[in-house]
Design an enzyme around this catalytic site. Structure first.
Site, PDB file in Angstrom:
ATOM      1  N   ASP A  93       0.847  -1.193   0.000  1.00 39.63           N
ATOM      2  CA  ASP A  93       0.000   0.000   0.000  1.00 39.63           C
ATOM      3  C   ASP A  93       0.888   1.251   0.000  1.00 39.63           C
ATOM      4  O   ASP A  93       1.816   1.358   0.813  1.00 39.63           O
ATOM      5  CB  ASP A  93      -0.869  -0.047   1.275  1.00 39.63           C
ATOM      6  CG  ASP A  93      -1.971   0.980   1.276  1.00 39.63           C
ATOM      7  OD1 ASP A  93      -2.407   1.394   0.188  1.00 39.63           O
ATOM      8  OD2 ASP A  93      -2.418   1.363   2.385  1.00 39.63           O
ATOM      9  N   ASP A 115       2.773   4.943  -5.628  1.00 35.16           N
ATOM     10  CA  ASP A 115       2.032   6.185  -5.414  1.00 35.16           C
ATOM     11  C   ASP A 115       2.888   7.371  -5.846  1.00 35.16           C
ATOM     12  O   ASP A 115       3.676   7.906  -5.076  1.00 35.16           O
ATOM     13  CB  ASP A 115       1.646   6.298  -3.929  1.00 35.16           C
ATOM     14  CG  ASP A 115       0.822   7.542  -3.654  1.00 35.16           C
ATOM     15  OD1 ASP A 115       0.689   8.389  -4.562  1.00 35.16           O
ATOM     16  OD2 ASP A 115       0.315   7.670  -2.527  1.00 35.16           O
TER      17      ASP A 115
HETATM   18  P1  13P Z   1      -8.692   5.003   5.846  1.00 37.54           P
HETATM   19  O1  13P Z   1      -7.742   5.826   6.651  1.00 37.54           O
HETATM   20  O2  13P Z   1      -9.909   5.782   5.478  1.00 37.54           O
HETATM   21  O3  13P Z   1      -9.027   3.698   6.459  1.00 37.54           O
HETATM   22  O4  13P Z   1      -7.945   4.689   4.438  1.00 37.54           O
HETATM   23  C1  13P Z   1      -7.046   3.620   4.332  1.00 37.54           C
HETATM   24  C2  13P Z   1      -6.289   3.632   3.058  1.00 37.54           C
HETATM   25  O5  13P Z   1      -6.588   4.326   2.108  1.00 37.54           O
HETATM   26  C3  13P Z   1      -5.145   2.730   2.965  1.00 37.54           C
HETATM   27  O6  13P Z   1      -4.432   2.903   1.789  1.00 37.54           O
HETATM   28  O1  G3H Z   2      -3.092   4.850   3.637  1.00 38.11           O
HETATM   29  C1  G3H Z   2      -2.435   4.647   4.661  1.00 38.11           C
HETATM   30  C2  G3H Z   2      -2.750   3.469   5.494  1.00 38.11           C
HETATM   31  O2  G3H Z   2      -3.808   3.741   6.368  1.00 38.11           O
HETATM   32  C3  G3H Z   2      -1.520   2.966   6.198  1.00 38.11           C
HETATM   33  O3  G3H Z   2      -1.144   3.787   7.237  1.00 38.11           O
HETATM   34  O4  G3H Z   2       1.308   4.202   6.901  1.00 38.11           O
HETATM   35  O5  G3H Z   2       0.230   4.418   9.167  1.00 38.11           O
HETATM   36  O6  G3H Z   2       0.561   2.163   8.140  1.00 38.11           O
HETATM   37  P1  G3H Z   2       0.336   3.646   7.913  1.00 38.11           P
HETATM   38 ZN    ZN Z   3      -4.473   4.914   1.043  1.00 39.86          ZN
END
Ligand code: 13P
Ligand code: G3H
Ligand code: ZN
Length: 323
Positions: A93, A115
């Site tokens: 992510d 990203d």
């Molecule tokens: P939220 O903070 O709304 O749960 O979004 C999570 C997210 O986009 C992770 O990439």
């Molecule tokens: O989009 C971000 C996610 O909620 C992950 O958050 O970088 O604190 O693990 P983090």
């Molecule tokens: Zn996100």
């Protein structure tokens, strides 16, 4: 090099094809620890939902990448033992560099997000294209992003939303070769998504932008980040049991249901899991102040998470029964 296929994981292509034709969204659930992963897997097995397990850069540093690989392997063994065959993707992510994406592909991820949304349009194209070239050589899916969500993204705080420009999506998708595209239509990361004055309600997401994008790239999988609803029952529990979360507001579930039945094929939820877990742990600590066995507060938190994820799959994303 650890191939995700040896771990029993899937890339996102088949999942998104089903989501496009079936008009639902695959859950993109973030995890950082064992209890969160167990809850996600249990909820998705019980509701027969496909699932994308999301690991951020921060989660990777927190949980240790070697352990993460074995946790993913363990999850797949649990799926096999359950007799319910659900597809599971392991996804990076908000990957912020080519090197991080390569490292994840090498350690068994079946999908990565690069990203480049904070970069110029051309730089975003160049970086995303480079990641796609490497990932596709290993049959790994790639998610790109156009437009910037307000809040925290890429460890950089953005004060303002920069909505995705529909006129850029065709060029971005065709030049980069991405498999899915995250867009910005009014959601944001975290628990404080909207600043509302007394009596005001949450404004609608920019469905007009989503519809324009859908017309320009029909059938192309769109991803919605920052899609937690910041469920009021958990905010209330946190505040009741000693926490302090004022004016925490998320995206109403009806709006997410509408998005899930359109071109949106993945909905990212992290904050709702954080809130459910925190609320339950706070409740246990308040009601049983003598408790000191982590299983006695992490266990109830895990049980609460299972119910929350099942609710999302069944009532919000529509992914239940779609494995
Ligand atoms: P939220 O903070 O709304 O749960 O979004 C999570 C997210 O986009 C992770 O990439
Ligand atoms: O989009 C971000 C996610 O909620 C992950 O958050 O970088 O604190 O693990 P983090
Ligand atoms: Zn996100």
């Amino acid at each position: 090099m650890q191939s995700y296929k040896e771990l029993g994981l899937s890339n996102t292509k088949g999942m998104y094809a089903k989501a496009v034709s079936g008009k639902f969204a695959v859950p993109g659930y973030n995890f950082n620890n064992m209890e969160q992963l167990q809850a996600i897997m249990t909820a998705c097995i019980e509701t027969k939902s496909p699932v994308i397990l999301q690991v951020s850069k921060g989660a990777r540093d927190y949980a240790n990448q070697i352990l993460l690989k074995h946790m993913a392997r363990g999850s797949m063994e649990i799926v096999k033992a359950s007799g319910v065959n659900i597809p599971v993707a392991l996804h990076l992510d908000h990957g912020d560099s080519y090197e991080l994406c390569v490292s994840c592909v090498e350690s068994g991820f079946s999908s990565v997000m690069i990203d480049g949304s904070g970069k110029s349009f051309q730089e975003n194209i160049e970086l995303t294209k480079k990641v796609v070239k490497y990932a596709h050589d290993h049959d790994v899916s790639v998610e790109g992003e156009l437009g910037v969500l307000a809040g925290i993204e890429d460890e950089v705080s953005h004060e303002k939303t920069h909505y995705t420009k529909p006129e850029e999506v065709q060029e971005f998708v065709s030049k980069t070769g991405v498999d899915s595209l995250a867009i910005s239509i009014g959601t944001s990361h975290g628990a404080y998504k909207f600043k509302l004055k007394p009596g005001e309600s949450v404004p609608p997401l920019r469905f007009d932008i989503l519809e324009e994008i859908e017309k320009l790239i029909p059938g192309f999988p769109i991803v919605l980040h920052g899609a937690s609803s910041v469920m009021p029952k958990y905010v209330d529990m946190i505040n009741k049991y000693g926490g302090k979360m004022e004016n925490a507001v998320g995206v109403p579930e009806e709006q997410l249901r509408r998005a899930a039945s359109s071109a949106v094929c993945k909905i990212n939820i992290d904050s709702d899991g954080r809130l459910a877990m925190t609320a339950k742990i706070r409740e246990v600590f308040a009601v049983k102040p003598g408790e000191f066995d982590p299983r006695k507060y992490l266990g109830p938190a895990r049980a609460e998470l299972i119910e929350m994820y099942k609710h999302k799959n069944i009532n919000v994303l529509g992914s239940a029964g779609k494995a």
